[in-house]
Design a protein around this motif. Sequence first.
Motif, mmCIF file in Angstrom:
data_model
loop_
_atom_site.group_PDB
_atom_site.id
_atom_site.type_symbol
_atom_site.label_atom_id
_atom_site.label_comp_id
_atom_site.label_asym_id
_atom_site.label_seq_id
_atom_site.Cartn_x
_atom_site.Cartn_y
_atom_site.Cartn_z
ATOM 1 N N ASP A 164 -32.892 -41.551 54.680
ATOM 2 C CA ASP A 164 -32.348 -41.007 53.444
ATOM 3 C C ASP A 164 -31.028 -40.286 53.659
ATOM 4 O O ASP A 164 -30.178 -40.248 52.769
ATOM 5 C CB ASP A 164 -33.359 -40.049 52.811
ATOM 6 N N ASP A 165 -30.851 -39.650 54.844
ATOM 7 C CA ASP A 165 -29.674 -38.802 55.020
ATOM 8 C C ASP A 165 -28.512 -39.501 55.704
ATOM 9 O O ASP A 165 -27.469 -38.886 55.907
ATOM 10 C CB ASP A 165 -30.045 -37.528 55.779
ATOM 11 N N HIS A 217 -23.399 -39.298 55.431
ATOM 12 C CA HIS A 217 -24.437 -38.414 55.955
ATOM 13 C C HIS A 217 -24.512 -37.199 55.051
ATOM 14 O O HIS A 217 -23.550 -36.458 54.905
ATOM 15 C CB HIS A 217 -24.136 -37.989 57.387
ATOM 16 N N MET A 218 -25.660 -37.040 54.401
ATOM 17 C CA MET A 218 -25.835 -35.978 53.413
ATOM 18 C C MET A 218 -24.735 -36.120 52.354
ATOM 19 O O MET A 218 -24.603 -37.166 51.754
ATOM 20 C CB MET A 218 -25.816 -34.605 54.087
ATOM 21 N N SER A 219 -23.883 -35.094 52.190
ATOM 22 C CA SER A 219 -22.829 -35.155 51.170
ATOM 23 C C SER A 219 -21.478 -35.538 51.758
ATOM 24 O O SER A 219 -20.455 -35.415 51.087
ATOM 25 C CB SER A 219 -22.716 -33.794 50.466
#
Length: 297
Positions: A164-165, A217-219
């Motif tokens: 997810d990340d 990756h993440m934001s």
Amino acid sequence: MRSSYSFSKYTDNELKVFDNIIQKLDNKCKNETRVEPHFTEESLRYTFESMSGIKNYSMNESSYRYKVYHLYKEDINVGFEKDPNREVRISITDLYIFVLTNESITQFIINKSSNDATGKTLLRNLLDYEGRNELELNNINLLLDKDFYLWLFHTVLNRRDSEDDIIIESIEGYRGGNSNSLAHVTGIGSEVLNLLSTLTFIFESERINRVKVITKHMSHKFSIDLYQNGNLKISFSEYEGSHDELETFESMANIIFDVMLIVLPKLSSIYNNDDWDLDQFKNIGKDVIEKIQQKIS
């Protein structure tokens, strides 16, 4: 400052302690002009300066400290001493040094590829190292694995987001042998010529030597060039995320650390644990190419 640089990472096996290394480098900071009398009295600049204070960087549950330095050095190009164009007479060394520690080990990340000995030599000189193995190159073995580059295409074309990340969003360019393609490869809406070019490239996979990928990756979104000789290049102008809100060298440091300490290790973990069939993937490409060629003929 350029918008993208190659980077390599070294572990310090000599001084080791971050504060001792910082003290040594701080004592080397200076700004001077030297004159080379044997080369028509040429004035040459030399600057070594710290570009940040000691900053903190967090990764998962780990905390790091780091500091950024910049070395600018001018030298005479032997054989061009009398050329009227100073840019021809003079060569410039522009080295950024990111000193990073987790309090257990201290490492240096520099804006030179692992194949360029200049950066390591300058770093050794700054640290007064005269022996062997004081600085150990940290190779990125993932980038030496030819199948990894096929896996990148496989993942993008099949829109397979393994975690997810972290997401491999697209492949923006790829190169093999003497050929170069700037085609944008995604898993959605690929045009026939783009798809055929990609499949042909995959089928001739032994010729891969560079892939430019966009990862999230993440934001954060990163643009990274991965080279099969183990090198990588990071584009700062194409980065998107909150690191842009930081001061220039703090932003640069955080982007580099995210790519080298989080993104690449995560991609390595996903790749090595992925249950994908390399031969099947290559055979699908071969079958599609043959069918298209039959239609054309």
